[in-house]
Design an enzyme around this catalytic site. Sequence first.
Site, PDB file in Angstrom:
ATOM      1  N   THR A  63     -37.728  39.135 -11.497  1.00  0.00           N
ATOM      2  CA  THR A  63     -38.486  40.370 -11.247  1.00  0.00           C
ATOM      3  C   THR A  63     -39.529  40.167 -10.148  1.00  0.00           C
ATOM      4  O   THR A  63     -40.025  41.138  -9.596  1.00  0.00           O
ATOM      5  CB  THR A  63     -39.212  40.820 -12.539  1.00  0.00           C
ATOM      6  OG1 THR A  63     -39.939  39.707 -13.058  1.00  0.00           O
ATOM      7  CG2 THR A  63     -38.227  41.320 -13.586  1.00  0.00           C
ATOM      8  N   GLY A  87     -36.008  20.034 -10.689  1.00  0.00           N
ATOM      9  CA  GLY A  87     -34.737  20.766 -10.751  1.00  0.00           C
ATOM     10  C   GLY A  87     -34.383  21.207 -12.156  1.00  0.00           C
ATOM     11  O   GLY A  87     -33.220  21.426 -12.473  1.00  0.00           O
ATOM     12  N   ALA A  88     -35.397  21.354 -13.026  1.00  0.00           N
ATOM     13  CA  ALA A  88     -35.157  21.706 -14.430  1.00  0.00           C
ATOM     14  C   ALA A  88     -35.628  23.122 -14.733  1.00  0.00           C
ATOM     15  O   ALA A  88     -35.781  23.499 -15.889  1.00  0.00           O
ATOM     16  CB  ALA A  88     -35.860  20.708 -15.346  1.00  0.00           C
ATOM     17  N   GLY A  89     -35.891  23.904 -13.695  1.00  0.00           N
ATOM     18  CA  GLY A  89     -36.364  25.270 -13.909  1.00  0.00           C
ATOM     19  C   GLY A  89     -37.811  25.318 -14.366  1.00  0.00           C
ATOM     20  O   GLY A  89     -38.274  26.340 -14.855  1.00  0.00           O
ATOM     21  N   SER A 118     -40.416  24.374 -12.310  1.00  0.00           N
ATOM     22  CA  SER A 118     -41.260  24.563 -11.122  1.00  0.00           C
ATOM     23  C   SER A 118     -41.995  23.320 -10.647  1.00  0.00           C
ATOM     24  O   SER A 118     -43.188  23.368 -10.333  1.00  0.00           O
ATOM     25  CB  SER A 118     -42.287  25.676 -11.369  1.00  0.00           C
ATOM     26  OG  SER A 118     -41.713  26.885 -11.067  1.00  0.00           O
ATOM     27  N   SER A 132     -41.441  22.162  -7.833  1.00  0.00           N
ATOM     28  CA  SER A 132     -41.706  22.434  -6.412  1.00  0.00           C
ATOM     29  C   SER A 132     -43.037  23.176  -6.248  1.00  0.00           C
ATOM     30  O   SER A 132     -43.832  22.836  -5.380  1.00  0.00           O
ATOM     31  CB  SER A 132     -40.559  23.221  -5.775  1.00  0.00           C
ATOM     32  OG  SER A 132     -40.368  24.468  -6.407  1.00  0.00           O
ATOM     33  N   ASP A 184     -43.951  31.332  -9.462  1.00  0.00           N
ATOM     34  CA  ASP A 184     -44.150  29.915  -9.787  1.00  0.00           C
ATOM     35  C   ASP A 184     -45.467  29.388  -9.238  1.00  0.00           C
ATOM     36  O   ASP A 184     -46.219  28.686  -9.921  1.00  0.00           O
ATOM     37  CB  ASP A 184     -42.997  29.070  -9.233  1.00  0.00           C
ATOM     38  CG  ASP A 184     -41.660  29.469  -9.823  1.00  0.00           C
ATOM     39  OD1 ASP A 184     -41.649  30.246 -10.794  1.00  0.00           O
ATOM     40  OD2 ASP A 184     -40.633  28.995  -9.301  1.00  0.00           O
TER      41      ASP A 184
HETATM   42  P1  ADP Z   1     -37.864  23.024  -9.682  1.00  0.00           P
HETATM   43  O1  ADP Z   1     -38.977  23.652  -8.936  1.00  0.00           O
HETATM   44  O2  ADP Z   1     -37.234  23.936 -10.701  1.00  0.00           O
HETATM   45  O3  ADP Z   1     -38.208  21.706 -10.301  1.00  0.00           O
HETATM   46  P2  ADP Z   1     -36.723  22.919  -7.045  1.00  0.00           P
HETATM   47  O4  ADP Z   1     -35.343  22.649  -6.568  1.00  0.00           O
HETATM   48  O5  ADP Z   1     -37.361  24.201  -6.684  1.00  0.00           O
HETATM   49  O6  ADP Z   1     -36.705  22.717  -8.630  1.00  0.00           O
HETATM   50  O7  ADP Z   1     -37.697  21.760  -6.547  1.00  0.00           O
HETATM   51  C1  ADP Z   1     -37.376  20.415  -6.755  1.00  0.00           C
HETATM   52  C2  ADP Z   1     -37.676  19.636  -5.486  1.00  0.00           C
HETATM   53  O8  ADP Z   1     -39.098  19.544  -5.281  1.00  0.00           O
HETATM   54  C3  ADP Z   1     -37.221  18.192  -5.554  1.00  0.00           C
HETATM   55  O9  ADP Z   1     -35.851  18.088  -5.191  1.00  0.00           O
HETATM   56  C4  ADP Z   1     -38.138  17.520  -4.538  1.00  0.00           C
HETATM   57  O10 ADP Z   1     -37.685  17.763  -3.228  1.00  0.00           O
HETATM   58  C5  ADP Z   1     -39.442  18.287  -4.737  1.00  0.00           C
HETATM   59  N1  ADP Z   1     -40.302  17.578  -5.701  1.00  0.00           N
HETATM   60  C6  ADP Z   1     -40.615  17.960  -6.944  1.00  0.00           C
HETATM   61  N2  ADP Z   1     -41.441  17.057  -7.556  1.00  0.00           N
HETATM   62  C7  ADP Z   1     -41.631  16.071  -6.666  1.00  0.00           C
HETATM   63  C8  ADP Z   1     -42.359  14.834  -6.669  1.00  0.00           C
HETATM   64  N3  ADP Z   1     -43.058  14.435  -7.740  1.00  0.00           N
HETATM   65  N4  ADP Z   1     -42.349  14.070  -5.559  1.00  0.00           N
HETATM   66  C9  ADP Z   1     -41.648  14.469  -4.473  1.00  0.00           C
HETATM   67  N5  ADP Z   1     -40.946  15.599  -4.412  1.00  0.00           N
HETATM   68  C10 ADP Z   1     -40.915  16.387  -5.478  1.00  0.00           C
HETATM   69 MG    MG Z   2     -38.828  25.334  -7.630  1.00  0.00          MG
END
Ligand code: ADP
Ligand code: MG
Length: 383
Positions: free
Chosen positions: A33, A120-122, A124, A126, A170
């Site tokens: 949303t 990559g677990a949803g 956040s 990133s 997020d």
């Molecule tokens: P989510 O936000 O759901 O975890 P995303 O695909 O949006 O998944 O973001 C994951 C990406 O963010 C990772 O592949 C990496 O590039 C970056 N990232 C997340 N945490 C870290 C970390 N602690 N150190 C370096 N990069 C990170």
């Molecule tokens: Mg993300």
Amino acid sequence: MTTVAAGFEELYGAPPEGVWAAPGRVNLIGEYTDFNEGLVLPFALPHRTFAAVSRRFDGVLRLHSADMGGEVVTLRVDALEPLSGSGWSAYPAGVVWALREAGHAVTGADVHLSSAVPTGAGLSSSAALEVVTALALDELHGFGLGRPELARIAQRAENAFVGVPCGIMDQTASACCAEGHVLHLDTRDLSTRQVPFDLAPHGLALLVVNTRVKHTLGDGAYAARRAACEAGARQLGVGSLRDIPYARLPEALARLGSETVRHCVRHVVTDNERVERVVAYLAAGDPRAVGPVLTEGHASLRDDLRVSCAELDLAVTTSLEAGALGARMTGGGFGGSAIVLAEADAVDPVVASVRKAFTESGYTEPEFFPASPSAGAHRVHSG
Ligand code: ADP
Ligand code: MG
């Protein structure tokens, strides 16, 4: 905290000027949303990303993550190019770029990161990474940016520099959430309201089930849903799907030719209504009533938006069969995590049932943890 500061000193030869933390999040309800000017209801996880940071004044940006291994990435702040980098360093580099684009003179920095947010677990990771970087640089340079502005800078980094077309939820959650509350965010005007969400006194718990199936938002499926929503708004002659009131939904659906667009519109409009309903139940002191709304939300994401997956569906159905009050996938889907609302004493049976069902299906064992609403981004160490 000490380990992040110690790691920084080992890498860069001096202690950091400070250490900051920003959390991952789960979204209670209101999915897909936030790019339709709609409503969302996330809360911050206790899992945080830490950044030890010092300023530099020579235009050099050095980035290191304890979680990624590898060398220090060295860049120049005046040579940062959107969509040029690959890999994790694009996230913090993008924040520096977005700050500078907005007129905030970041003159360089040394950054060392360490995170407990699963990636990559949803959940956040990133946004946690972006927000912690933005907050650290804001406070060190004294830009005086407010939390909503930091969230927008972080989102701009992810959209324009990394190249992921995410909404604003997020980053706002990581920047603005408060302990013991869900954040009622209206992405139309970015207004926020902290809604008390304390389950323990009610004898309830919220369980996160990380299926460990890696979602990849960049693979086009998220962008395709976004395009379908935009097409729906265009065909209905409105600026965004937020302009379709729930009461007018049947009429709006009847005007849409494409089945895909119709389903996306139905999801967004009904999920906005579900956010309102959940907020009303929480205000009325009836958190148990939230359960069925979560389950409805999952059905909508699975059947209308089609962003769930077999593992998420199994986690949800098994939890419900084991006595949970409600469950749904959270975040962008295609893997990642589900949330389960349950009586506190039903959590163990739910975990046992989901674990067994995953084993029987030959799926990887999920990660389980209870989550209570935690603090948003903050400074943790004065360095
Ligand atoms: P989510 O936000 O759901 O975890 P995303 O695909 O949006 O998944 O973001 C994951 C990406 O963010 C990772 O592949 C990496 O590039 C970056 N990232 C997340 N945490 C870290 C970390 N602690 N150190 C370096 N990069 C990170
Ligand atoms: Mg993300």
